[in-house]
Design a protein around this motif. Structure first.
Motif, PDB file in Angstrom:
ATOM      1  N   GLU A  66     -12.170   4.805  -1.083  1.00 30.31           N
ATOM      2  CA  GLU A  66     -12.806   3.999  -0.052  1.00 30.31           C
ATOM      3  C   GLU A  66     -12.371   4.404   1.353  1.00 30.31           C
ATOM      4  N   GLY A  67     -11.362   5.264   1.449  1.00 34.19           N
ATOM      5  CA  GLY A  67     -10.912   5.748   2.740  1.00 34.19           C
ATOM      6  C   GLY A  67     -10.185   4.714   3.595  1.00 34.19           C
ATOM      7  N   LEU A  68      -9.640   3.685   2.954  1.00 34.87           N
ATOM      8  CA  LEU A  68      -8.921   2.663   3.711  1.00 34.87           C
ATOM      9  C   LEU A  68      -7.589   3.203   4.217  1.00 34.87           C
ATOM     10  N   ASP A  69      -7.184   2.734   5.393  1.00 35.31           N
ATOM     11  CA  ASP A  69      -5.871   3.107   5.911  1.00 35.31           C
ATOM     12  C   ASP A  69      -4.807   2.197   5.282  1.00 35.31           C
ATOM     13  N   TYR A  70      -3.556   2.578   5.468  1.00 32.29           N
ATOM     14  CA  TYR A  70      -2.464   1.848   4.823  1.00 32.29           C
ATOM     15  C   TYR A  70      -2.379   0.395   5.290  1.00 32.29           C
ATOM     16  N   ALA A  71      -2.709   0.140   6.548  1.00 32.17           N
ATOM     17  CA  ALA A  71      -2.662  -1.234   7.065  1.00 32.17           C
ATOM     18  C   ALA A  71      -3.689  -2.111   6.343  1.00 32.17           C
ATOM     19  N   SER A  72      -4.878  -1.589   6.127  1.00 26.00           N
ATOM     20  CA  SER A  72      -5.915  -2.350   5.425  1.00 26.00           C
ATOM     21  C   SER A  72      -5.527  -2.600   3.970  1.00 26.00           C
ATOM     22  N   ILE A  73      -4.958  -1.581   3.351  1.00 30.74           N
ATOM     23  CA  ILE A  73      -4.517  -1.723   1.965  1.00 30.74           C
ATOM     24  C   ILE A  73      -3.399  -2.760   1.888  1.00 30.74           C
ATOM     25  N   ALA A  74      -2.474  -2.696   2.827  1.00 35.15           N
ATOM     26  CA  ALA A  74      -1.369  -3.659   2.858  1.00 35.15           C
ATOM     27  C   ALA A  74      -1.901  -5.085   2.980  1.00 35.15           C
ATOM     28  N   THR A  75      -2.906  -5.274   3.818  1.00 34.60           N
ATOM     29  CA  THR A  75      -3.506  -6.596   3.976  1.00 34.60           C
ATOM     30  C   THR A  75      -4.145  -7.059   2.680  1.00 34.60           C
ATOM     31  N   ARG A  76      -4.905  -6.183   2.034  1.00 36.16           N
ATOM     32  CA  ARG A  76      -5.566  -6.545   0.773  1.00 36.16           C
ATOM     33  C   ARG A  76      -4.554  -6.875  -0.329  1.00 36.16           C
ATOM     34  N   LEU A  77      -3.484  -6.091  -0.389  1.00 37.85           N
ATOM     35  CA  LEU A  77      -2.484  -6.295  -1.443  1.00 37.85           C
ATOM     36  C   LEU A  77      -1.433  -7.348  -1.072  1.00 37.85           C
ATOM     37  N   ARG A  78      -1.443  -7.740   0.209  1.00 36.15           N
ATOM     38  CA  ARG A  78      -0.462  -8.703   0.715  1.00 36.15           C
ATOM     39  C   ARG A  78       0.964  -8.175   0.581  1.00 36.15           C
ATOM     40  N   VAL A  79       1.119  -6.915   0.994  1.00 38.38           N
ATOM     41  CA  VAL A  79       2.432  -6.264   1.013  1.00 38.38           C
ATOM     42  C   VAL A  79       2.580  -5.568   2.368  1.00 38.38           C
ATOM     43  N   SER A  80       3.741  -4.999   2.627  1.00 40.28           N
ATOM     44  CA  SER A  80       3.959  -4.283   3.883  1.00 40.28           C
ATOM     45  C   SER A  80       3.359  -2.871   3.804  1.00 40.28           C
TER      46      SER A  80
END
Length: 171
Positions: A137-151
């Motif tokens: 999906e080409g998400l950046d790490y910040a977006s992934i962190a938000t989705r997973l609720r992790v840092s």
């Protein structure tokens, strides 16, 4: 010794003759489909043949337990593959007909999804999810962190772990 009391010869052929019917029956009871059970039975013995290079069949103390372990793994893979295929086909039904891929493209995409699923098998769900969101999906790490609720740092660790896993599996 008579033939019936002699210890079975430690060959794949003897293992196959002695346990193929039993394994097929076990798989058939779980699947309810004789053809798929036959396919998975054959796949089990192909895996045993491939593994035979790293271990001798003579070292198997409990051949049925070994076959059951291999057969169970193949059964789980079969159900996961079927679930993945169902989800993919359902997603295709949601597409407008003009955007739907051709049957050949669908087959290639499904094979690719299955290969990716097998490649990531064994990774914890959040690690797999982070890798898929990043790569597909080409998400950046910040977006992934938000989705997973992790840092973001955790996402970076997840990605390192996923890359290492992929490299080790590819070897």
């Amino acid at each position: 010794m008579t033939e019936s009391t002699a210890a079975p010869e430690p060959t794949l052929s003897a293992l196959y003759r002695a346990h193929r019917g039993w394994l097929h029956g076990w798989l058939l009871r779980r699947l309810g489909d004789t053809w798929t059970a036959a396919d998975l039975t054959q796949d089990t013995f192909l895996r045993v043949l491939a593994a035979q290079q790293s271990q001798t069949l003579a070292s198997l103390r409990e051949p049925r337990a070994y076959l059951l372990t291999v057969g169970r793994r193949l059964l789980v893979n079969h159900f996961r593959r079927r679930s993945l295929e169902h989800a993919y086909l359902e997603a295709l039904r949601q597409l407008p007909e003009a955007l739907a891929p051709s049957p050949e493209q669908r087959w290639v995409l499904l094979e690719t999804l299955q290969a990716l699923d097998e490649l990531l098998d064994g990774l914890p769900r959040p690690v797999r999810q982070a890798f898929i969101w990043s790569q597909l999906e080409g998400l950046d790490y910040a977006s992934i962190a938000t989705r997973l609720r992790v840092s973001e740092r955790t996402v970076k660790r997840y990605m390192v772990r996923a890359y290492e896993h992929c490299l080790l599996v590819a070897l």
